[in-house]
Design an enzyme around this catalytic site. Structure first.
Site, PDB file in Angstrom:
ATOM      1  N   TYR A 167       0.824  -1.203   0.000  1.00  0.00           N
ATOM      2  CA  TYR A 167       0.000   0.000   0.000  1.00  0.00           C
ATOM      3  C   TYR A 167       0.867   1.266   0.000  1.00  0.00           C
ATOM      4  O   TYR A 167       0.466   2.293  -0.532  1.00  0.00           O
ATOM      5  CB  TYR A 167      -0.902   0.026   1.236  1.00  0.00           C
ATOM      6  CG  TYR A 167      -2.179  -0.751   1.085  1.00  0.00           C
ATOM      7  CD1 TYR A 167      -2.168  -2.137   1.053  1.00  0.00           C
ATOM      8  CD2 TYR A 167      -3.398  -0.091   0.977  1.00  0.00           C
ATOM      9  CE1 TYR A 167      -3.349  -2.851   0.927  1.00  0.00           C
ATOM     10  CE2 TYR A 167      -4.579  -0.794   0.856  1.00  0.00           C
ATOM     11  CZ  TYR A 167      -4.552  -2.167   0.819  1.00  0.00           C
ATOM     12  OH  TYR A 167      -5.719  -2.866   0.696  1.00  0.00           O
TER      13      TYR A 167
ATOM     14  N   LYS B 189       3.474 -15.082   3.690  1.00  0.00           N
ATOM     15  CA  LYS B 189       3.754 -15.905   2.514  1.00  0.00           C
ATOM     16  C   LYS B 189       5.273 -16.109   2.486  1.00  0.00           C
ATOM     17  O   LYS B 189       5.966 -15.773   1.510  1.00  0.00           O
ATOM     18  CB  LYS B 189       3.224 -15.189   1.256  1.00  0.00           C
ATOM     19  CG  LYS B 189       3.278 -16.019  -0.014  1.00  0.00           C
ATOM     20  CD  LYS B 189       2.258 -17.131  -0.077  1.00  0.00           C
ATOM     21  CE  LYS B 189       2.487 -18.005  -1.299  1.00  0.00           C
ATOM     22  NZ  LYS B 189       1.703 -19.254  -1.297  1.00  0.00           N
TER      23      LYS B 189
ATOM     24  N   ASP C 191      -2.485 -18.436   1.716  1.00  0.00           N
ATOM     25  CA  ASP C 191      -3.410 -19.248   0.906  1.00  0.00           C
ATOM     26  C   ASP C 191      -4.091 -20.302   1.776  1.00  0.00           C
ATOM     27  O   ASP C 191      -5.309 -20.507   1.711  1.00  0.00           O
ATOM     28  CB  ASP C 191      -2.700 -19.876  -0.301  1.00  0.00           C
ATOM     29  CG  ASP C 191      -1.362 -20.523   0.025  1.00  0.00           C
ATOM     30  OD1 ASP C 191      -0.887 -20.392   1.174  1.00  0.00           O
ATOM     31  OD2 ASP C 191      -0.790 -21.169  -0.870  1.00  0.00           O
TER      32      ASP C 191
ATOM     33  N   ASP D 279      -6.387  -7.114   4.290  1.00  0.00           N
ATOM     34  CA  ASP D 279      -7.497  -6.534   3.525  1.00  0.00           C
ATOM     35  C   ASP D 279      -8.350  -7.656   2.933  1.00  0.00           C
ATOM     36  O   ASP D 279      -9.579  -7.666   3.049  1.00  0.00           O
ATOM     37  CB  ASP D 279      -6.933  -5.643   2.410  1.00  0.00           C
ATOM     38  CG  ASP D 279      -8.033  -5.030   1.562  1.00  0.00           C
ATOM     39  OD1 ASP D 279      -9.023  -4.551   2.134  1.00  0.00           O
ATOM     40  OD2 ASP D 279      -7.906  -5.056   0.314  1.00  0.00           O
TER      41      ASP D 279
ATOM     42  N   ASP E 109     -12.289  -9.331   4.398  1.00  0.00           N
ATOM     43  CA  ASP E 109     -13.509  -9.362   3.575  1.00  0.00           C
ATOM     44  C   ASP E 109     -14.058 -10.786   3.544  1.00  0.00           C
ATOM     45  O   ASP E 109     -15.263 -11.019   3.642  1.00  0.00           O
ATOM     46  CB  ASP E 109     -13.231  -8.904   2.136  1.00  0.00           C
ATOM     47  CG  ASP E 109     -13.541  -7.421   1.937  1.00  0.00           C
ATOM     48  OD1 ASP E 109     -13.432  -6.669   2.928  1.00  0.00           O
ATOM     49  OD2 ASP E 109     -13.888  -7.024   0.804  1.00  0.00           O
TER      50      ASP E 109
HETATM   51  C1  IPM Z   1     -10.493  -1.361   3.478  1.00  0.00           C
HETATM   52  C2  IPM Z   1     -10.678  -0.904   2.044  1.00  0.00           C
HETATM   53  C3  IPM Z   1      -9.525   0.003   1.642  1.00  0.00           C
HETATM   54  C4  IPM Z   1      -8.243  -0.795   1.755  1.00  0.00           C
HETATM   55  C5  IPM Z   1      -9.675   0.638   0.251  1.00  0.00           C
HETATM   56  C6  IPM Z   1     -10.940   1.438   0.125  1.00  0.00           C
HETATM   57  C7  IPM Z   1      -8.479   1.468  -0.119  1.00  0.00           C
HETATM   58  O1  IPM Z   1     -10.800  -1.988   1.204  1.00  0.00           O
HETATM   59  O2  IPM Z   1     -10.428  -0.488   4.378  1.00  0.00           O
HETATM   60  O3  IPM Z   1     -10.434  -2.560   3.721  1.00  0.00           O
HETATM   61  O4  IPM Z   1      -7.852  -1.498   0.810  1.00  0.00           O
HETATM   62  O5  IPM Z   1      -7.589  -0.693   2.807  1.00  0.00           O
HETATM   63 MG    MG Z   2     -10.894  -3.855   2.173  1.00  0.00          MG
END
Ligand code: IPM
Ligand code: MG
Length: 378
Positions: free
Chosen positions: A142, A189, A221, A245, A249
């Site tokens: 990032y 990894k 993975d 990240d 999710d």
């Molecule tokens: C999160 C989001 C952000 C990230 C995006 C919007 C840049 O996905 O906060 O998880 O990747 O950190």
């Molecule tokens: Mg995210």
């Protein structure tokens, strides 16, 4: 107590859901006799439209001068559809994380029993899951050098970690594990990446200071696979920015819906609290967004930034009670939900507000959630 809170609604459904988070904070202030003062600031697409930059200095200065921040989301389809645009909403988010030193992103994956059926994963696999992610938030690809070579056909993003960055987040994860099931899983990894080898080496070194905590390493993975196969076996997870990240999710499905997941970003100074869902432009303006993640973010804010445990528990209890009463937003409704129990964003916020201070809730069911908050780290 007197506290100053910056409300940073941002883009898309960010505005709709933070309004409900704020509504809940207002109710807490009046029930528990606190004085919360609010200031609004702008970020993301909205800030670009108004000022030409995704995070104006004015917003940053307001954030530096407050006691806590309640954030919504950033993003707009215009930028998703055109990756060549140079000024982008996400830049505001990344700059804010870096400038405020918010290096630890805590994402508690707490499944409310009422929502067992809302996930696409089988209830018997999910029941009892309780995971606390520590996602490193100010390093990795990032923030590493990025660019194109002169020929325009080669692009790179440098995956980079420094030892101190791994150390400080590892300490937070081990400390939190002490108040939970005493297990930490570090995800990397290291079979391929040098930055992961440094990560693993550093986590091993830090772990020597926590002999009471069981440390396990997993490749990302395999961790992704096990998360769905046996979520109950996870307790505290610590990982880098990109892996965190993606994995969080995925893990949101364990909590039934992205619309339920709150997060806290902490570091050296002020703390920032936000739902993990994004700006969701497909449902923006329809009034159907689930405000519970923002409301639960407000609960984390009360606990972590203000040390208000009772107040935080009261919010979580009210959410639990609201779900027990059968109220749902569309994203967490299932085949058994009757149509008249499906609420819009505002109505859901108001139900929770009405339930704050209500007695009819089983506090033992709330232990997990309140523990999550209270383990979180000075
Ligand atoms: C999160 C989001 C952000 C990230 C995006 C919007 C840049 O996905 O906060 O998880 O990747 O950190
Ligand atoms: Mg995210």
């Amino acid at each position: 107590m007197k506290k100053k809170i910056v409300i940073l609604p941002g883009d898309g459904i960010g505005k709709e859901v933070t309004a409900e988070g704020k509504r809940v904070l207002d109710k807490i202030a009046s029930v528990f006799n606190h004085q919360f003062e609010y200031e609004e600031a702008t970020i993301g697409h909205e800030a670009i439209e108004k000022t030409g930059t995704a995070l104006p200095d004015e917003s940053l200065n307001k954030m530096r001068a407050c006691d806590a921040i309640l954030f919504g989301a950033v993003g707009h389809p215009k930028y998703d559809n055109d990756p060549t645009l140079k000024v982008r909403p996400e830049q505001g988010l990344l700059k804010m994380r870096k400038e405020l030193g918010l290096y630890a992103n805590l994402r508690p994956i707490k499944l409310f029993d009422e929502l067992l059926e809302a996930s696409s994963i089988k209830a018997e696999v999910l029941k009892g899951s309780d995971i606390l992610f520590f996602r490193e938030l100010t390093g990795d690809v990032y923030f590493g050098e990025k660019g194109r070579k002169d020929d325009g056909n080669t692009a790179f993003d440098l995956m980079i970690y420094q030892r101190y960055e791994v150390e400080r987040i590892a300490h937070k994860a081990f400390q939190a594990a002490r108040t939970r099931r005493k297990k930490v899983m570090s995800v990397d990894k290291a079979n391929v990446l040098e930055s992961s080898r440094l990560w693993r080496e550093t986590v091993n070194q830090v772990s020597k200071q926590y002999p009471d905590i069981q440390l396990e390493h997993q490749f990302v993975d395999s961790a992704a696979m096990k998360l769905i196969q046996n979520p109950r076996s996870f307790d505290v997870v610590v990982t880098g920015n990109l892996f965190g990240d993606i994995l969080t999710d995925e893990a949101s499905q364990i909590a039934g819906s992205m619309g339920m997941l709150a997060s806290a970003s902490v570091g050296d100074k002020v703390g920032l609290y936000e739902p993990i869902h994004g700006s969701a432009h497909d449902i923006t303006g329809k009034g159907i967004a689930n405000p519970l993640a923002s409301i639960l973010s407000a609960a984390l804010l009360l606990d972590i930034s203000f040390g208000m445990k009772k107040e935080s528990e009261a919010v979580i209890a009210a959410v639990e009670l609201t779900l027990k009463q059968g109220w749902r937003t569309a994203d967490i409704a299932d085949a058994r939900t009757s149509k008249d129990k499906i609420l819009n964003t505002q109505a859901m916020g108001m139900r929770v507000v009405d339930n704050i201070g209500a007695k009819a809730v089983d506090m033992t069911a709330l232990n997990t959630a309140s523990q999550v908050a209270s383990t979180i780290v000075q």
